[in-house]
Design a protein around this motif. Structure first.
Motif, PDB file in Angstrom:
ATOM      1  N   LYS A   9      19.019   6.587   1.267  1.00  0.00           N
ATOM      2  CA  LYS A   9      17.851   5.789   1.661  1.00  0.00           C
ATOM      3  C   LYS A   9      17.516   4.724   0.622  1.00  0.00           C
ATOM      4  O   LYS A   9      16.648   3.872   0.848  1.00  0.00           O
ATOM      5  N   ILE A  10      18.191   4.771  -0.489  1.00  0.00           N
ATOM      6  CA  ILE A  10      17.901   3.854  -1.596  1.00  0.00           C
ATOM      7  C   ILE A  10      18.674   2.546  -1.437  1.00  0.00           C
ATOM      8  O   ILE A  10      19.869   2.549  -1.116  1.00  0.00           O
ATOM      9  N   VAL A  11      17.989   1.435  -1.673  1.00  0.00           N
ATOM     10  CA  VAL A  11      18.630   0.117  -1.677  1.00  0.00           C
ATOM     11  C   VAL A  11      18.264  -0.597  -2.973  1.00  0.00           C
ATOM     12  O   VAL A  11      17.261  -0.283  -3.616  1.00  0.00           O
ATOM     13  N   ALA A  61       0.817  -1.221   0.000  1.00  0.00           N
ATOM     14  CA  ALA A  61       0.000   0.000   0.000  1.00  0.00           C
ATOM     15  C   ALA A  61       0.842   1.260   0.000  1.00  0.00           C
ATOM     16  O   ALA A  61       0.537   2.250  -0.693  1.00  0.00           O
ATOM     17  N   GLU A  62       1.942   1.251   0.773  1.00  0.00           N
ATOM     18  CA  GLU A  62       2.754   2.460   0.898  1.00  0.00           C
ATOM     19  C   GLU A  62       3.539   2.809  -0.370  1.00  0.00           C
ATOM     20  O   GLU A  62       4.098   3.897  -0.486  1.00  0.00           O
ATOM     21  N   LEU A  63       3.566   1.872  -1.334  1.00  0.00           N
ATOM     22  CA  LEU A  63       4.295   2.129  -2.572  1.00  0.00           C
ATOM     23  C   LEU A  63       3.380   2.323  -3.781  1.00  0.00           C
ATOM     24  O   LEU A  63       3.853   2.666  -4.871  1.00  0.00           O
ATOM     25  N   LYS A  64       2.102   2.128  -3.611  1.00  0.00           N
ATOM     26  CA  LYS A  64       1.188   2.274  -4.738  1.00  0.00           C
ATOM     27  C   LYS A  64       1.217   3.705  -5.274  1.00  0.00           C
ATOM     28  O   LYS A  64       1.185   4.662  -4.509  1.00  0.00           O
ATOM     29  N   GLY A  65       1.310   3.815  -6.588  1.00  0.00           N
ATOM     30  CA  GLY A  65       1.399   5.128  -7.212  1.00  0.00           C
ATOM     31  C   GLY A  65       2.772   5.743  -7.151  1.00  0.00           C
ATOM     32  O   GLY A  65       2.967   6.894  -7.558  1.00  0.00           O
ATOM     33  N   LYS A  66       3.763   4.963  -6.702  1.00  0.00           N
ATOM     34  CA  LYS A  66       5.134   5.483  -6.574  1.00  0.00           C
ATOM     35  C   LYS A  66       6.147   4.559  -7.256  1.00  0.00           C
ATOM     36  O   LYS A  66       7.348   4.680  -7.051  1.00  0.00           O
ATOM     37  N   VAL A  67       5.644   3.616  -8.060  1.00  0.00           N
ATOM     38  CA  VAL A  67       6.476   2.589  -8.680  1.00  0.00           C
ATOM     39  C   VAL A  67       6.670   2.873 -10.167  1.00  0.00           C
ATOM     40  O   VAL A  67       5.708   3.205 -10.874  1.00  0.00           O
ATOM     41  N   ASP A  92      -1.184   0.051 -10.198  1.00  0.00           N
ATOM     42  CA  ASP A  92      -0.456   0.464  -8.994  1.00  0.00           C
ATOM     43  C   ASP A  92       0.855   1.173  -9.316  1.00  0.00           C
ATOM     44  O   ASP A  92       1.541   1.659  -8.412  1.00  0.00           O
ATOM     45  N   TRP A  93       1.222   1.212 -10.597  1.00  0.00           N
ATOM     46  CA  TRP A  93       2.453   1.876 -11.016  1.00  0.00           C
ATOM     47  C   TRP A  93       2.152   3.306 -11.433  1.00  0.00           C
ATOM     48  O   TRP A  93       1.071   3.609 -11.940  1.00  0.00           O
ATOM     49  N   ILE A  94       3.125   4.171 -11.275  1.00  0.00           N
ATOM     50  CA  ILE A  94       2.959   5.544 -11.725  1.00  0.00           C
ATOM     51  C   ILE A  94       3.447   5.732 -13.155  1.00  0.00           C
ATOM     52  O   ILE A  94       2.969   6.618 -13.881  1.00  0.00           O
ATOM     53  N   SER A  95       4.395   4.899 -13.578  1.00  0.00           N
ATOM     54  CA  SER A  95       4.970   5.094 -14.903  1.00  0.00           C
ATOM     55  C   SER A  95       5.701   3.851 -15.392  1.00  0.00           C
ATOM     56  O   SER A  95       6.036   2.958 -14.618  1.00  0.00           O
ATOM     57  N   MET A  96       5.924   3.832 -16.700  1.00  0.00           N
ATOM     58  CA  MET A  96       6.815   2.867 -17.345  1.00  0.00           C
ATOM     59  C   MET A  96       7.763   3.705 -18.186  1.00  0.00           C
ATOM     60  O   MET A  96       7.435   4.129 -19.291  1.00  0.00           O
ATOM     61  N   ALA A 149      16.588   9.633  -6.928  1.00  0.00           N
ATOM     62  CA  ALA A 149      17.375  10.409  -5.981  1.00  0.00           C
ATOM     63  C   ALA A 149      16.537  11.513  -5.320  1.00  0.00           C
ATOM     64  O   ALA A 149      16.674  11.785  -4.128  1.00  0.00           O
ATOM     65  N   LYS A 150      15.647  12.123  -6.108  1.00  0.00           N
ATOM     66  CA  LYS A 150      14.817  13.213  -5.596  1.00  0.00           C
ATOM     67  C   LYS A 150      13.510  12.714  -4.979  1.00  0.00           C
ATOM     68  O   LYS A 150      12.678  13.505  -4.559  1.00  0.00           O
ATOM     69  N   GLU A 151      13.324  11.404  -4.980  1.00  0.00           N
ATOM     70  CA  GLU A 151      12.166  10.748  -4.359  1.00  0.00           C
ATOM     71  C   GLU A 151      10.854  11.039  -5.083  1.00  0.00           C
ATOM     72  O   GLU A 151       9.778  10.989  -4.507  1.00  0.00           O
ATOM     73  N   ASP A 152      10.951  11.301  -6.390  1.00  0.00           N
ATOM     74  CA  ASP A 152       9.753  11.340  -7.219  1.00  0.00           C
ATOM     75  C   ASP A 152       9.252   9.914  -7.453  1.00  0.00           C
ATOM     76  O   ASP A 152       8.070   9.693  -7.689  1.00  0.00           O
ATOM     77  N   LEU A 153      10.173   8.969  -7.403  1.00  0.00           N
ATOM     78  CA  LEU A 153       9.867   7.540  -7.475  1.00  0.00           C
ATOM     79  C   LEU A 153      10.400   6.885  -6.208  1.00  0.00           C
ATOM     80  O   LEU A 153      11.472   7.256  -5.719  1.00  0.00           O
ATOM     81  N   MET A 154       9.676   5.889  -5.714  1.00  0.00           N
ATOM     82  CA  MET A 154      10.095   5.243  -4.471  1.00  0.00           C
ATOM     83  C   MET A 154      10.414   3.762  -4.639  1.00  0.00           C
ATOM     84  O   MET A 154      10.952   3.141  -3.722  1.00  0.00           O
ATOM     85  N   ALA A 155      10.096   3.201  -5.790  1.00  0.00           N
ATOM     86  CA  ALA A 155      10.417   1.798  -6.038  1.00  0.00           C
ATOM     87  C   ALA A 155      10.237   1.513  -7.525  1.00  0.00           C
ATOM     88  O   ALA A 155       9.570   2.272  -8.242  1.00  0.00           O
ATOM     89  N   GLY A 156      10.825   0.401  -7.969  1.00  0.00           N
ATOM     90  CA  GLY A 156      10.596   0.009  -9.353  1.00  0.00           C
ATOM     91  C   GLY A 156      11.597  -0.985  -9.891  1.00  0.00           C
ATOM     92  O   GLY A 156      12.661  -1.202  -9.314  1.00  0.00           O
ATOM     93  N   LEU A 157      11.239  -1.598 -11.016  1.00  0.00           N
ATOM     94  CA  LEU A 157      12.158  -2.458 -11.747  1.00  0.00           C
ATOM     95  C   LEU A 157      13.268  -1.584 -12.306  1.00  0.00           C
ATOM     96  O   LEU A 157      12.999  -0.567 -12.962  1.00  0.00           O
ATOM     97  N   ASN A 158      14.512  -1.981 -12.050  1.00  0.00           N
ATOM     98  CA  ASN A 158      15.621  -1.103 -12.396  1.00  0.00           C
ATOM     99  C   ASN A 158      16.888  -1.918 -12.584  1.00  0.00           C
ATOM    100  O   ASN A 158      16.952  -3.096 -12.217  1.00  0.00           O
ATOM    101  N   TRP A 159      17.898  -1.280 -13.150  1.00  0.00           N
ATOM    102  CA  TRP A 159      19.195  -1.929 -13.316  1.00  0.00           C
ATOM    103  C   TRP A 159      20.124  -1.575 -12.156  1.00  0.00           C
ATOM    104  O   TRP A 159      20.018  -0.498 -11.566  1.00  0.00           O
TER     105      TRP A 159
END
Length: 393
Positions: free
Chosen positions: A290-292, A205-211, A254-258, A267-277
């Motif tokens: 704060k990023i892992v 729930a805390e990540l919905k709309g931020k992925v 539940d994702w904000i973007s692709m 880095a600026k916390e516009d995104l809080m999680a996601g599939l990434n390299w």
């Protein structure tokens, strides 16, 4: 179980990840502004504008070591590469050492690069496809057989990356960078386990709309298959793919973007999680502690991007010179230092920050499941494309 169809043994991918101290970063920032604009030969930042070519450099390709090592000084070189993925310092050094002026034009996906090169009329000398696209480029007759395995600096290539399935013995390509596809998570928003694809496909729930999900078809569908416990490697089973499709379609709201190019957004916390390299995640972490980077327990992809010479390149000898140049450890280290991915060249670690090899984005957890995506058969690609079209419409 570890899926490693592109290598001789199951242990190779994990050994690679742990053994290479020449670590670095990846294709991230594909759509972000290119940092190559600070070089003496700035990037054009568009996939639509073909760079100028040098009509005087049309010497036919040869497969001799001497030619690759001794291309005439001067002239130009036009590189087509992922955005924000080429170290300006590398280009400056190459230009100083050779007198060759370099222009870099960006793209944001393998599909875009393939289509552009296939269409012709682009003027590019070098392209940097991922390992699962190299066979497609070769089969389409789009690459020169430059024989990097005869070049002077080939001796520096890590043996683990020589006899690869996508270019056995290295007749066409040399390593650019390699890494993994996992999950970036900001612990300010989410304190749970980052090591699962559930973050994307059963979003807390805390990540919905931020992925954000990087829109690479093979990576995304493979992740969904792995999450459902299915074979993630070129899976043509229609029941498995239906389950993966349903998982993706259900999760997307539940994702904000692709989108690509997200280092600064994380880095600026516009995104809080996601599939990434992994390298892109490291670059973001260096700006925000704060990023892992999460390693999904269900399995992650290992990939490599590779420098190839375009068939009939106008600046053939300069392109071959560049292939040989980046197999030098010091030059390979410049690639990794900028993008934060491993490079596959032995000895480059001597020119990198020692902490780099031990970075959490580089060292695989013990027992981590990995898989390498080859070029899938046409019938499987057709099924994947149908899923992708539905997901992205």
């Amino acid at each position: 179980m570890t899926y490693l169809p592109a290598f001789k043994s199951t242990a190779v991918a994990i050994t690679i990840m742990l053994a290479l101290a020449a670590c670095g970063e990846k294709k991230e920032e594909a759509a972000q502004e290119s940092s190559n604009t600070t070089t003496t030969a700035p990037a054009t930042n568009t996939t639509e504008t073909a760079p100028a070519t040098n009509a005087t450099e049309t010497a036919p390709a040869t497969n001799t070591t001497e030619t690759a090592a001794a291309a005439p000084a001067g002239g130009v070189l036009n590189i087509y590469n992922w955005g924000n993925y080429t170290n300006p310092k590398l280009l400056e050094k190459f230009e100083k050492d050779t007198g060759i002026k370099v222009t870099v034009t960006d793209y944001d996906s393998n599909d875009v690069a393939l289509a552009k090169i296939k269409a012709g009329g682009h003027g590019f000398d070098i392209v940097v496809p991922s390992s699962n696209f190299v066979p497609i480029f070769i089969q389409e007759g789009l690459l020169e057989e430059t024989k990097p395995n005869t070049m002077p600096n080939f001796k520096n290539m890590d043996p683990k990356w020589v006899d690869v399935e996508f270019d056995k013995g290295r007749n066409y390509t040399v390593p650019w960078q390699w890494g993994t596809t996992g999950i970036t998570v900001n612990t300010k928003a989410y304190q749970g386990d980052p090591n699962t694809w559930a973050i994307l496909f059963d979003t807390p729930a805390e990540l919905k709309g931020k992925v954000n999900v990087v829109p690479e078809m093979s990576d995304v569908i493979a992740a969904a298959l792995a999450y459902k416990g299915k074979n993630p490697v070129c899976n043509g089973n229609k029941d498995d793919l239906k389950e993966a499709r349903d998982t993706l379609v259900k999760a997307k709201p539940d994702w904000i973007s692709m989108d690509y190019g997200n280092v600064e957004k994380y880095a600026k916390e516009d995104l809080m999680a996601g599939l990434n390299w992994n390298g892109a995640s490291m670059r973001a972490r260096l700006q925000n502690d704060k990023i892992v980077y999460g390693y999904p327990k269900e399995g992650i992809a290992v990939w490599m991007d590779n420098v190839a010479v375009v068939k009939g390149a106008a600046n053939m000898e300069n392109a071959k010179k560049f292939q040989n140049y980046i197999m030098d450890p010091e030059n390979a280290a410049l690639i990794s230092d900028f993008a934060k991915y491993a490079n596959g060249i032995v000895g480059s670690d001597k020119f990198l920050d020692p902490a780099f090899a031990n970075a959490p984005e580089i060292v695989l957890p013990e027992g981590q499941k990995t898989f390498i995506m080859p070029a899938c058969p046409p019938e499987v690609t057709e099924l994947y494309t149908a899923i992708w079209t539905e997901l992205t419409k």
